[in-house]
Design a protein around this motif. Structure first.
Motif, PDB file in Angstrom:
ATOM      1  N   GLN A 166      39.186  52.095  35.179  1.00 34.64           N
ATOM      2  CA  GLN A 166      39.535  50.860  35.869  1.00 34.64           C
ATOM      3  C   GLN A 166      38.332  50.296  36.619  1.00 34.64           C
ATOM      4  O   GLN A 166      38.091  49.077  36.602  1.00 34.64           O
ATOM      5  N   LEU A 191      42.882  44.194  37.039  1.00 35.98           N
ATOM      6  CA  LEU A 191      43.825  45.291  36.829  1.00 35.98           C
ATOM      7  C   LEU A 191      45.260  44.835  37.061  1.00 35.98           C
ATOM      8  O   LEU A 191      45.513  43.884  37.809  1.00 35.98           O
ATOM      9  N   GLN A 241      47.861  52.180  38.032  1.00 34.79           N
ATOM     10  CA  GLN A 241      47.199  50.935  37.674  1.00 34.79           C
ATOM     11  C   GLN A 241      46.739  50.997  36.222  1.00 34.79           C
ATOM     12  O   GLN A 241      46.691  52.068  35.616  1.00 34.79           O
ATOM     13  N   ASP A 300      43.875  54.376  44.093  1.00 33.33           N
ATOM     14  CA  ASP A 300      43.855  53.041  43.502  1.00 33.33           C
ATOM     15  C   ASP A 300      42.616  52.259  43.950  1.00 33.33           C
ATOM     16  O   ASP A 300      42.027  52.536  44.999  1.00 33.33           O
ATOM     17  N   GLN A 330      48.195  45.966  39.128  1.00 35.67           N
ATOM     18  CA  GLN A 330      48.413  46.863  40.262  1.00 35.67           C
ATOM     19  C   GLN A 330      49.573  47.817  39.999  1.00 35.67           C
ATOM     20  O   GLN A 330      49.536  48.975  40.387  1.00 35.67           O
ATOM     21  N   ASP A 331      50.614  47.320  39.360  1.00 38.94           N
ATOM     22  CA  ASP A 331      51.749  48.160  38.988  1.00 38.94           C
ATOM     23  C   ASP A 331      51.875  48.104  37.470  1.00 38.94           C
ATOM     24  O   ASP A 331      52.535  47.236  36.905  1.00 38.94           O
ATOM     25  N   ALA A 367      50.167  51.259  46.967  1.00 41.91           N
ATOM     26  CA  ALA A 367      48.764  51.544  46.688  1.00 41.91           C
ATOM     27  C   ALA A 367      48.148  52.438  47.762  1.00 41.91           C
ATOM     28  O   ALA A 367      48.415  52.292  48.960  1.00 41.91           O
TER      29      ALA A 367
END
Length: 237
Positions: free
Chosen positions: A103, A113, A161, A57, A115-116, A71
């Motif tokens: 990304q 972005l 992501q 990530d 994150q989840d 992450a």
């Protein structure tokens, strides 16, 4: 004409497994590949194009996001790849972003972005496999549509992501059925495209090969001081 040289960033930890596949795709497209990891003497001046590969990530520190507990970060690689993307644009050299690389392309150009990603897009199909089980919908009229056709495409998926706010000069080129962004592309030279999936694993599929052919076409155009987008458009299906 000699084969364009493409710098390929990978994880120091797992890149030894992935780089040979990317190098094969680049060779099939007419180029040759050189691997870079954090700590390499990586200089965009020495290559004709750039691939930012997949991996861990991206730190939210780069775009003001919130870190999630799941992450896995690689700050050294983050710094390397962001510098390389900026250098590539400064030197008018083409870029292909693969998964994390897509990304990073977005973040380097000022985007953000999720994150989840699957928490943000609850209706998106969640597959974690190198097999082409996920469906993406290509945006008509985009460069990706000219390269690969605008019919729904089966892809693989390994990401957690996804792109949120677009970076400067980018547009959405594909989404999944839940609305999550799956591909982005630059509107003007230098050529740049990012895909959320891993086309290197799908080297047997002509639509995936088109991504690597486009990068090499753009690299050749850059060598010849020609318009990259125009050259890329001539490589479609």
């Amino acid at each position: 004409m000699s084969r364009p040289l493409v710098g390929v960033t990978t994880s120091r930890r797992s890149g030894w497994r992935i780089f040979p596949l990317i190098a094969l795709n680049v060779w099939m497209a007419g180029g040759r590949a050189q691997r870079w990891v954090d700590g390499s003497d990586a200089r965009v001046e020495d290559v004709d194009g750039l691939i930012i590969g997949g991996g861990d990530d991206i730190s939210p520190d780069l775009y003001g996001g919130q870190l999630v507990s799941s992450a896995r970060l690689d700050p050294g690689r983050d710094a390397l790849e962001r510098r390389l993307v900026h250098d590539a644009f400064d030197l008018d050299k083409p870029v292909l972003g693969i998964c994390r690389g897509s990304q990073m392309l977005n973040v380097a150009l000022g985007g953000t972005l999720h994150q989840d990603a699957y928490d943000a897009y609850r209706d998106s199909d969640r597959h974690r496999t190198i097999l082409p089980r996920k469906t993406v919908l290509i945006t008509p009229g985009t460069r990706l549509a000219r390269l690969a056709g605008d019919a729904p495409m089966k892809i693989n998926a390994l990401h957690s992501q996804a792109v949120d706010r677009l970076g400067d000069g980018l547009r959405v080129a594909a989404r999944d059925r839940g609305g999550m962004i799956q591909a982005i592309e630059r509107l003007h030279d230098p050529f740049a495209i990012g895909v959320q999936w891993h086309p290197e694993h799908l080297f047997y599929a002509r639509r995936q090969q088109g991504l690597f052919r486009a990068l090499i076409a753009a690299a050749r155009a850059r060598q010849a001081h020609r318009d990259q987008m125009e050259q890329v458009d001539s490589t479609g299906l």
